[in-house]
Design an enzyme around this catalytic site. Structure first.
Site, short mmCIF file in Angstrom:
data_model
loop_
_atom_site.label_atom_id
_atom_site.label_comp_id
_atom_site.label_asym_id
_atom_site.label_seq_id
_atom_site.Cartn_x
_atom_site.Cartn_y
_atom_site.Cartn_z
N CYS A 1 0.92 -1.15 -0.07
CA CYS A 1 0.03 0.01 -0.19
C CYS A 1 0.96 1.37 -0.05
O CYS A 1 1.38 1.56 -1.10
CB CYS A 1 -0.85 0.02 1.16
N HIS B 1 -3.99 -5.05 0.16
CA HIS B 1 -3.80 -5.82 1.30
C HIS B 1 -3.72 -7.17 1.28
O HIS B 1 -4.77 -7.91 1.43
CB HIS B 1 -4.66 -5.12 2.40
N GLU C 1 -2.64 -9.30 3.45
CA GLU C 1 -2.88 -9.89 4.87
C GLU C 1 -4.31 -10.30 5.01
O GLU C 1 -4.80 -10.88 5.82
CB GLU C 1 -2.44 -9.07 6.03
#
Length: 380
Positions: free
Chosen positions: A264, A354, A356
């Site tokens: 990001c 993202h 994750e």
């Protein structure tokens, strides 16, 4: 931001956009006044992870899903130490949460943390307005903070803009800390915290990585003091054009050839470090349903996003940079925005979204494995 303790959705509330558009509803969370950049998130779930994502610092988040708060708030899904949004906009808040994990209502949590919100407005109309006009400054006013419309509009137009905002140090840790590897330790990574989400070092720890999380002010010397096998630059809020210090640190890492991964804001930092520019998107990408193509494999992933700025790099060619050849590795299929970069002559890459997956799909989890592969290759 000014707040009183709580409104429980009973006090009148007004949302005022900087172009003069006004929406009227009921207070949600704390009662008072707040300001920020109005943005919308298209995720159907994961509101707790959204609220606690430091990348939303100084933003007022509009939820496009009509029903919010259904599962309450728990103690496990926080992505950081607190709620970071400056305001919250929902259409139909849940009256009673329904989840065995819930510990309190979303309304109570917002009030306890002083977050001013508004409910009962047409969030679809507001979202369409932001799509057509672009993200803009906004104010939410409730209870005694409500004045005549002209006075409220003047206060909104005096609020700071997101362009030119340097915010990373406001949300990052002030002291280094360590997230230990889960199971056998295989690697050490220095992670520069520009607004890191808690799930990110956890995903690395799952892969045997001991993560040393460093403040946004960390120097190149601080990074290499932990003797890292790899270096990571996190997500975070603000305008990447102001991030001269992280860019300088990343250039120091690139010069040494240490495996590098950015997410990001980290992607924008890599873009700047390589000599590319950045620019502000009209209304940004926010939500957990954004289609991205990995151009290195052709695979299309459904991904989680939260960014209002992007890298200005050519999609149709390999670029020469001070650190070797670079190319765009990932692209958003909605609008061809750059969603990833990689160096071809050094072990460095980044993505704008993202992987994750907190909250969000797990399509991009392989990127952490790609980081591990770079470190394995360097060690070999």
């Amino acid at each position: 931001m000014t707040t009183s303790t709580r409104g429980a959705g009973k006090a009148p509330a007004v949302l005022v956009l900087e172009d003069g558009r006004i929406f009227r509803g009921r207070a949600y969370g704390a009662v008072g006044a707040t300001f920020g950049e109005a943005v919308f998130s298209t995720g159907m779930t994961g509101y707790q992870e959204t609220l606690t994502d430091p990348s939303y610092h100084r933003q007022v988040v509009v939820m496009t899903a009509p029903h919010v708060g259904n599962t309450g708030v728990n103690d496990e899904d926080m992505e950081s130490r607190r709620i970071w949004v400056s305001g919250y906009v929902v259409r139909d808040p849940a009256r009673v949460p329904s989840s065995w994990r819930s510990r309190r209502t979303l309304d109570d949590e917002l009030a306890a943390q002083g977050v001013v919100g508004i409910s009962g407005i047409d969030t679809r109309a507001l979202t369409r307005h932001l799509r057509e006009r672009g993200a803009m400054r906004v104010g939410i006013f409730s209870g005694d903070a409500i004045q005549d419309d002209a006075a409220l509009l003047a206060r909104v137009q005096e609020a700071p803009q997101m362009t030119g905002a340097d915010l990373s140090a406001e949300v990052a840790t002030t002291e280094p800390y360590v997230v230990p590897a889960i199971g056998e330790k295989k690697f050490t990574v220095a992670a520069v915290d520009l607004g890191i989400k808690g799930m990110t070092p956890h995903r690395m720890a799952e892969r045997g990585i001991e993560v040393h999380v460093l403040p946004a002010t960390a120097t190149v010397e601080d990074v290499y003091a932990v003797d890292p096998d790899g270096v990571f630059f996190s997500n975070g809020p603000g305008d990447p054009s102001t991030a001269d210090h992280p860019v300088s640190v990343m250039q120091g890492v690139l010069e040494r050839g240490t495996p590098l991964f950015g997410i990001c804001f980290g992607n924008q930092i890599l873009g700047r470090a390589l000599g590319f520019g950045t620019f502000k998107l009209k209304y940004g990408h926010r939500g957990i349903n954004q289609p991205v193509q990995d151009r290195t494999t052709g695979k299309v992933e459904v991904t989680a996003h939260n960014h209002g700025f992007a890298v200005d790099a050519p999609l149709d060619k390999v670029s020469d940079t001070p650190y070797g050849r670079a190319e765009v590795s990932h692209v958003c299929l909605n609008d061809n925005v750059v969603e990833g970069l990689q160096l071809l002559d050094k072990p460095a890459f980044s993505v704008q979204y993202h992987p994750e997956a907190a909250a969000g799909p797990h399509d991009a989890a392989y990127l952490f494995d790609r980081f591990v592969s770079l470190m394995e290759g360097q060690r070999a």
